[in-house]
Design an enzyme around this catalytic site. Structure first.
Site, PDB file in Angstrom:
ATOM      1  N   LYS A  44       0.835  -1.196   0.000  1.00 53.10           N
ATOM      2  CA  LYS A  44       0.000   0.000   0.000  1.00 53.10           C
ATOM      3  C   LYS A  44       0.875   1.254   0.000  1.00 53.10           C
ATOM      4  CE  LYS A  44      -2.398   0.615   3.940  1.00 53.10           C
ATOM      5  NZ  LYS A  44      -2.986   0.219   5.246  1.00 53.10           N
ATOM      6  N   GLY A  45       0.336   2.338  -0.513  1.00 50.29           N
ATOM      7  CA  GLY A  45       1.096   3.576  -0.676  1.00 50.29           C
ATOM      8  C   GLY A  45       1.768   4.037   0.612  1.00 50.29           C
ATOM      9  N   ASN A  68     -13.201   4.939  -4.425  1.00 48.15           N
ATOM     10  CA  ASN A  68     -12.519   5.085  -3.141  1.00 48.15           C
ATOM     11  C   ASN A  68     -11.819   6.423  -3.070  1.00 48.15           C
ATOM     12  OD1 ASN A  68      -9.351   4.880  -2.640  1.00 48.15           O
ATOM     13  ND2 ASN A  68      -9.822   3.868  -4.593  1.00 48.15           N
ATOM     14  N   ILE A  72      -4.489   7.656   0.897  1.00 48.52           N
ATOM     15  CA  ILE A  72      -3.164   7.080   1.237  1.00 48.52           C
ATOM     16  C   ILE A  72      -2.964   7.009   2.754  1.00 48.52           C
ATOM     17  CG2 ILE A  72      -0.711   6.996   0.572  1.00 48.52           C
ATOM     18  CD1 ILE A  72      -2.342   7.210  -1.902  1.00 48.52           C
ATOM     19  N   CYS A 129      -0.672  13.015  -6.304  1.00 53.60           N
ATOM     20  CA  CYS A 129      -0.906  14.037  -5.278  1.00 53.60           C
ATOM     21  C   CYS A 129      -1.181  15.384  -5.944  1.00 53.60           C
ATOM     22  CB  CYS A 129       0.326  14.177  -4.394  1.00 53.60           C
ATOM     23  SG  CYS A 129       0.135  15.421  -3.113  1.00 53.60           S
ATOM     24  N   ASN A 192      -3.957   4.025 -12.831  1.00 50.06           N
ATOM     25  CA  ASN A 192      -4.499   4.300 -11.511  1.00 50.06           C
ATOM     26  C   ASN A 192      -6.013   4.520 -11.703  1.00 50.06           C
ATOM     27  OD1 ASN A 192      -4.734   5.097  -8.761  1.00 50.06           O
ATOM     28  ND2 ASN A 192      -2.602   5.778  -8.838  1.00 50.06           N
ATOM     29  N   THR A 266      -8.986  -4.242  -7.353  1.00 51.16           N
ATOM     30  CA  THR A 266     -10.306  -4.386  -6.723  1.00 51.16           C
ATOM     31  C   THR A 266     -10.741  -5.848  -6.563  1.00 51.16           C
ATOM     32  OG1 THR A 266     -10.905  -2.215  -7.563  1.00 51.16           O
ATOM     33  CG2 THR A 266     -12.730  -3.652  -6.993  1.00 51.16           C
TER      34      THR A 266
HETATM   35  C1  FMN Z   1      -9.098   1.029  -1.964  1.00 50.10           C
HETATM   36  C2  FMN Z   1      -8.028   1.366  -2.962  1.00 50.10           C
HETATM   37  C3  FMN Z   1      -6.833   1.934  -2.520  1.00 50.10           C
HETATM   38  C4  FMN Z   1      -5.820   2.255  -3.447  1.00 50.10           C
HETATM   39  N1  FMN Z   1      -4.647   2.783  -2.985  1.00 50.10           N
HETATM   40  C5  FMN Z   1      -3.628   3.034  -3.877  1.00 50.10           C
HETATM   41  C6  FMN Z   1      -2.363   3.502  -3.417  1.00 50.10           C
HETATM   42  O1  FMN Z   1      -2.114   3.642  -2.208  1.00 50.10           O
HETATM   43  N2  FMN Z   1      -1.402   3.777  -4.354  1.00 50.10           N
HETATM   44  C7  FMN Z   1      -1.627   3.598  -5.704  1.00 50.10           C
HETATM   45  O2  FMN Z   1      -0.722   3.857  -6.515  1.00 50.10           O
HETATM   46  N3  FMN Z   1      -2.818   3.112  -6.158  1.00 50.10           N
HETATM   47  C8  FMN Z   1      -3.811   2.844  -5.280  1.00 50.10           C
HETATM   48  N4  FMN Z   1      -5.006   2.337  -5.727  1.00 50.10           N
HETATM   49  C9  FMN Z   1      -5.194   2.081  -7.187  1.00 50.10           C
HETATM   50  C10 FMN Z   1      -4.958   0.610  -7.520  1.00 50.10           C
HETATM   51  O3  FMN Z   1      -3.654   0.203  -7.199  1.00 50.10           O
HETATM   52  C11 FMN Z   1      -5.239   0.342  -9.019  1.00 50.10           C
HETATM   53  O4  FMN Z   1      -4.376   1.132  -9.801  1.00 50.10           O
HETATM   54  C12 FMN Z   1      -6.681   0.650  -9.411  1.00 50.10           C
HETATM   55  O5  FMN Z   1      -7.582   0.255  -8.392  1.00 50.10           O
HETATM   56  C13 FMN Z   1      -7.091  -0.001 -10.736  1.00 50.10           C
HETATM   57  O6  FMN Z   1      -7.016  -1.401 -10.683  1.00 50.10           O
HETATM   58  P1  FMN Z   1      -8.312  -2.352 -10.380  1.00 50.10           P
HETATM   59  O7  FMN Z   1      -9.380  -1.922 -11.317  1.00 50.10           O
HETATM   60  O8  FMN Z   1      -7.816  -3.749 -10.588  1.00 50.10           O
HETATM   61  O9  FMN Z   1      -8.691  -2.079  -8.949  1.00 50.10           O
HETATM   62  C14 FMN Z   1      -6.029   2.012  -4.831  1.00 50.10           C
HETATM   63  C15 FMN Z   1      -7.236   1.419  -5.261  1.00 50.10           C
HETATM   64  C16 FMN Z   1      -8.226   1.094  -4.352  1.00 50.10           C
HETATM   65  C17 FMN Z   1      -9.498   0.450  -4.849  1.00 50.10           C
END
Ligand code: FMN
Length: 305
Positions: A44-45, A68, A72, A129, A192, A266
């Site tokens: 996680k970030g 969401n 971070i 950011c 993202n 997800t």
């Molecule tokens: C709850 C949640 C938290 C996320 N937190 C981060 C993060 O901390 N850093 C980041 O680069 N992407 C973050 N993402 C983006 C995911 O890593 C990913 O790029 C995005 O959800 C698309 O992929 P998916 O459709 O398979 O979920 C987050 C996504 C979700 C759903």
């Protein structure tokens, strides 16, 4: 079939990584499968200092996906290095740290903290950011800033592989991809989340306290595929596909378009064991499709002339 992937000095036993923010620091998912079956775990970030994240509610379900605005939330990079990383089987699975900061200097500092950590295989740079100093535009939407941040991270990253994670919320993602490549990125990951919102007509309020949030899940896969397609044709560095992957077929669609590897986001919330079996499922499906290897299949999309 050989499912190993090697790109930009990063070695993964298979092309399946878990996406940042959807798999904790990895240990949270250990009850659901063997972490070492994954190609990589993107943690996680992380920010330099701990962050509380945004106010609740910060998650909403949508048809075919979720919104969401976690913001971070994380305990800070020191906690990750001293508490989480030593518990992870990093000798047997690539652990990738995802970095979040609000200026190039801070990104450099974060990279510097992780550069000497043996257990970290790569750094993924999250450039979303909003940069207040530059007028509130997110880094990820400004190619000049993407280039600067990438250079700052590269300078402090030692011999760590640097992957820059691109936002789809731009007019031309290829321009952002080129900026990261020119800044020295070893690879790119995309996408993202897409900017979105949800409202409630009964209480006349936004469903997310932050009002605007990030859309993820199957709903975004067509956008993600389009972005990966554009970026693989725009740069010479490797690309990792992310967005709505919920089956082996989805994952192979990204490989067909030219991605070296994929990240699952997800889908981890719906099926916490999903990512563990995905590489095996991809391998069976490749055989079924008559592909000689993952490499032969990669980028073999036949476009109209
Ligand atoms: C709850 C949640 C938290 C996320 N937190 C981060 C993060 O901390 N850093 C980041 O680069 N992407 C973050 N993402 C983006 C995911 O890593 C990913 O790029 C995005 O959800 C698309 O992929 P998916 O459709 O398979 O979920 C987050 C996504 C979700 C759903």
């Amino acid at each position: 079939m050989d499912m190993q992937v090697n790109f930009g000095g990063l070695s993964l036993k298979n092309p399946v990584m878990t996406a940042s923010g959807t798999f904790g620091f990895g240990l949270e998912f250990a009850p659901y499968g063997d972490l070492t079956r994954l190609g990589g775990i993107v943690a996680k970030g992380l920010s330099l200092k701990p962050r509380e994240g945004n106010p609740m509610p910060r998650i909403a379900e949508t048809p075919c996906g979720m919104l969401n605005a976690i913001g971070i939330q994380n305990p800070g990079v020191e906690h990750f290095v001293t508490k989480a990383l030593p518990m992870l089987p990093w000798k047997d699975v690539a652990v990738i740290a995802n970095l979040y900061a609000c200026d190039a200097t801070e990104f450099g500092e974060l990279a510097g903290v992780l550069a000497g950590e043996e257990g970290v295989a790569a750094l993924e740079v999250n450039v979303s950011c909003p940069n207040v100093k530059e007028g509130g535009i997110a880094f990820g939407q400004d190619p000049v800033q993407i280039g600067r941040v990438t250079e700052a991270v590269k300078k402090k990253a030692g011999d760590k592989h640097v992957m820059v994670k691109l936002s789809p919320n731009v007019t031309d993602i290829a321009v952002c991809a080129r900026a990261a490549a020119e800044g020295g990125a070893d690879s790119l990951s995309l996408i993202n989340t897409l900017s979105g919102m949800a409202v409630d007509i009964r209480n006349r309020k936004p469903r997310i306290a932050n009002v605007i949030a990030g859309l993820s899940g199957p709903a975004i896969k067509p956008v993600a595929l389009r972005c990966v397609h554009q970026v693989v044709h725009a740069v010479d560095i490797p690309v990792v596909g992310i967005g709505g992957i919920a089956s082996a077929e989805d994952a192979l669609e990204f490989i067909l378009v030219g991605a070296q590897a994929v990240q699952v986001g997800t889908a981890n919330f719906l099926r916490p064991d999903f990512a563990f079996g995905l590489a095996d499922e991809m391998e069976s499906l490749l055989s079924e499709l008559g592909a000689a290897s993952l490499d032969e299949f990669r980028g073999s999309l036949q476009l109209p002339i």
